[in-house]
Design a protein around this motif. Sequence first.
Motif, PDB file in Angstrom:
ATOM      1  N   LYS A 289       0.788  -1.235   0.000  1.00 56.02           N
ATOM      2  CA  LYS A 289       0.000   0.000   0.000  1.00 56.02           C
ATOM      3  C   LYS A 289       0.821   1.286   0.000  1.00 56.02           C
ATOM      4  N   PRO A 290       1.976   1.376   0.686  1.00 58.64           N
ATOM      5  CA  PRO A 290       2.711   2.656   0.697  1.00 58.64           C
ATOM      6  C   PRO A 290       3.090   3.184  -0.680  1.00 58.64           C
ATOM      7  N   ILE A 291       3.182   2.320  -1.705  1.00 59.92           N
ATOM      8  CA  ILE A 291       3.525   2.804  -3.052  1.00 59.92           C
ATOM      9  C   ILE A 291       2.475   3.794  -3.549  1.00 59.92           C
ATOM     10  N   LEU A 292       1.245   3.599  -3.125  1.00 60.17           N
ATOM     11  CA  LEU A 292       0.153   4.480  -3.542  1.00 60.17           C
ATOM     12  C   LEU A 292       0.398   5.925  -3.105  1.00 60.17           C
ATOM     13  N   ALA A 293       1.211   6.118  -2.062  1.00 54.32           N
ATOM     14  CA  ALA A 293       1.472   7.469  -1.552  1.00 54.32           C
ATOM     15  C   ALA A 293       2.170   8.352  -2.577  1.00 54.32           C
ATOM     16  N   LEU A 294       2.826   7.745  -3.577  1.00 49.51           N
ATOM     17  CA  LEU A 294       3.451   8.548  -4.634  1.00 49.51           C
ATOM     18  C   LEU A 294       2.431   9.357  -5.416  1.00 49.51           C
ATOM     19  N   LEU A 365      -6.864   6.420  -1.880  1.00 46.21           N
ATOM     20  CA  LEU A 365      -6.668   7.862  -1.709  1.00 46.21           C
ATOM     21  C   LEU A 365      -7.959   8.644  -1.946  1.00 46.21           C
ATOM     22  N   GLN A 366      -8.705   8.253  -2.976  1.00 50.38           N
ATOM     23  CA  GLN A 366      -9.833   9.073  -3.397  1.00 50.38           C
ATOM     24  C   GLN A 366     -10.983   9.148  -2.383  1.00 50.38           C
ATOM     25  N   PRO A 367     -11.340   8.055  -1.688  1.00 52.25           N
ATOM     26  CA  PRO A 367     -12.431   8.201  -0.714  1.00 52.25           C
ATOM     27  C   PRO A 367     -12.177   9.299   0.305  1.00 52.25           C
ATOM     28  N   LEU A 368     -10.960   9.338   0.862  1.00 51.29           N
ATOM     29  CA  LEU A 368     -10.636  10.359   1.849  1.00 51.29           C
ATOM     30  C   LEU A 368     -10.517  11.738   1.198  1.00 51.29           C
ATOM     31  N   PHE A 369     -10.083  11.764  -0.058  1.00 46.80           N
ATOM     32  CA  PHE A 369      -9.997  13.027  -0.797  1.00 46.80           C
ATOM     33  C   PHE A 369     -11.362  13.695  -0.839  1.00 46.80           C
ATOM     34  N   TYR A 370     -12.397  12.911  -1.225  1.00 43.93           N
ATOM     35  CA  TYR A 370     -13.739  13.482  -1.342  1.00 43.93           C
ATOM     36  C   TYR A 370     -14.377  13.710   0.035  1.00 43.93           C
ATOM     37  N   TYR A 497      -5.646  17.444   3.792  1.00 43.53           N
ATOM     38  CA  TYR A 497      -5.797  16.087   3.253  1.00 43.53           C
ATOM     39  C   TYR A 497      -4.633  15.197   3.700  1.00 43.53           C
ATOM     40  N   ARG A 498      -3.412  15.706   3.621  1.00 41.12           N
ATOM     41  CA  ARG A 498      -2.247  14.909   4.031  1.00 41.12           C
ATOM     42  C   ARG A 498      -2.267  14.616   5.529  1.00 41.12           C
ATOM     43  N   LEU A 499      -2.763  15.557   6.318  1.00 37.59           N
ATOM     44  CA  LEU A 499      -2.884  15.315   7.764  1.00 37.59           C
ATOM     45  C   LEU A 499      -3.840  14.151   8.030  1.00 37.59           C
ATOM     46  N   ARG A 500      -4.914  14.088   7.266  1.00 34.51           N
ATOM     47  CA  ARG A 500      -5.875  13.000   7.445  1.00 34.51           C
ATOM     48  C   ARG A 500      -5.303  11.679   6.940  1.00 34.51           C
ATOM     49  N   LEU A 501      -4.541  11.726   5.844  1.00 40.22           N
ATOM     50  CA  LEU A 501      -3.915  10.509   5.337  1.00 40.22           C
ATOM     51  C   LEU A 501      -2.936   9.922   6.350  1.00 40.22           C
ATOM     52  N   ALA A 502      -2.296  10.799   7.132  1.00 39.49           N
ATOM     53  CA  ALA A 502      -1.305  10.352   8.123  1.00 39.49           C
ATOM     54  C   ALA A 502      -1.943   9.783   9.377  1.00 39.49           C
ATOM     55  N   PHE A 506      -1.726   6.061   5.760  1.00 36.98           N
ATOM     56  CA  PHE A 506      -0.280   5.887   5.734  1.00 36.98           C
ATOM     57  C   PHE A 506       0.291   6.279   7.094  1.00 36.98           C
ATOM     58  N   THR A 507       1.537   5.927   7.335  1.00 38.15           N
ATOM     59  CA  THR A 507       2.171   6.316   8.594  1.00 38.15           C
ATOM     60  C   THR A 507       2.564   7.792   8.529  1.00 38.15           C
ATOM     61  N   PRO A 508       2.580   8.488   9.659  1.00 38.79           N
ATOM     62  CA  PRO A 508       3.041   9.880   9.660  1.00 38.79           C
ATOM     63  C   PRO A 508       4.473  10.000   9.136  1.00 38.79           C
ATOM     64  N   GLU A 509       5.292   8.974   9.401  1.00 45.14           N
ATOM     65  CA  GLU A 509       6.695   9.006   8.953  1.00 45.14           C
ATOM     66  C   GLU A 509       6.787   8.998   7.434  1.00 45.14           C
TER      67      GLU A 509
END
Length: 520
Positions: A289-294, A365-370, A497-502, A506-509
């Motif tokens: 899953k972390p590859i998706l962060a790109l 990514l997209q569900p949290l984006f919307y 958005y990135r704060l919510r993703l963390a 994904f991990t905050p790191e």
Amino acid sequence: MKNFLLLILLCTFSTFAVKAQCNWINGSDASIPDDNGRGILDWNAHYNYALNATELLSSSVYVGNRVTDLKNCLSQEMFASNFASVSLMIARCGIQYAGWVNSPDNAIPGCGILDSMDHYSYALGGNNNMGDLSRQKMKYLSENIDKEVYARLYADVSVALAKAGTAPTATAVIPPPPPAPVPAPQVVTPPVAAPTPPPAPAEVPAPVPAPEPFNRVIKIATLFPKTSTWGKALQTWAKAVNEKTGGKLELQILYNGAGGDEAAIVSKIKIGQVDAGVISSAGYYKIYKPILALQIPGLFKDWATFDKAREAMKPDFEKGTKDAGFTNIGWFDIGKIRILSKGFEVKSPDDIKGKKPFQWKDDNLQPLFYQTIGGVTPVPMNTPEVLPALNTGNINLITAPCLFAEQMQWAQKLDHLTMEADAFAVGGIVISSKRLDGMPADLKEIFLQTTKLYASSLTKKIRVEDDAAFTRLNANKALIARTPAEQAKWNTFYKQYRLRLAQGTFTPELISKLEQLAGQ
């Protein structure tokens, strides 16, 4: 002991003579309403139905109805035997793929009973809810496991039920008693001295099994059409591999989703039905899953920044892929992600509220984006479903690279395009590590060398052609350019958005490291 008793019962029925009871017809007779009296024995027909269905609720209802029909036409014992068999199929699938536990509780969801006698006894106990139990468990699995895996289960269960309905059932026949044995006459023979035993034979070592022959055909699945830029590059790669190995390796490409969507492709690689996949982030999400962060939007400003981050993260990403049983043998690009819409312009996040955006079904990514935008309900679907949805108006916004949208024939259905590209779509080639490691060393070296050249040349070609596609689309669509104030709104939104993703995606790191690499 219980399973032994069940075996005795099944063996007893197998010695019976036959008499038709359910009388189901094998096939699709249009004169038969609502499938009553019909049993389709074609496994592929059931599999393809479930794999291509836009919704799977009807498939679970079908199974429940079939179980109920069998209960009404089979003898109680024969029904119980068939119910036990089908229930074991469902339980094994739930335990392997949905995290069920082997428990006699029979709760829904979460429990799968692996004791066949429990199912058999339950069906014999006068209960009338077996059809409903089967329906509920199939419905849960249809919503919580990979679609391709569910399609295989559905086909297995449907064929088993069809066989029970079309096959003749049993009625007991008492065989005649065997003739009484005739006593043999007694013969008195003189004692004979025991012969001297022969010497023990010399110990012969067990034969060493011959190694399994190497399969020269490497089966590769992808969603890209054969006539697309990616598909044409795949043909060039396949030809190079064949020529450089003197025909000792052959790449067999399954184009245009012939191997299923990317989740199905990954599943098939795991079980050996295909060897490799040319995938996008949706496939990588099923592997590591972390590859998706790109592809986090608003993170990278250009290809150079993106390349720097991907190169820095490669060791971690490729290790994660390897730990999952895959080897990443090439990275390439799909293009710059822009927003295309129909009937409205998108200048700020608020312009998406109330619209019907397409959401990649396997994109995390997209569900949290919307959700971060608020007031918008995306429509999740797989790639083959997008074009029909654009035709009917079920969706009116997509986020995709221009070249991909153009070659999938989506772009012609939309009339607005953003100038700014907020994300970069990543792709790659993965192969089963077991399959790769099983290649002869000389063929493996040639295969990896040609793959590296293919991926590198494809990346250069895609970047040029994606820019050219943007220019073509710009000529016949309303181009939306953001003002500094509108861009500031996007920048603020992307930070939130990135704060919510963390906070769990994904991990905050990981988010922090990518922000540093992107110069945020």
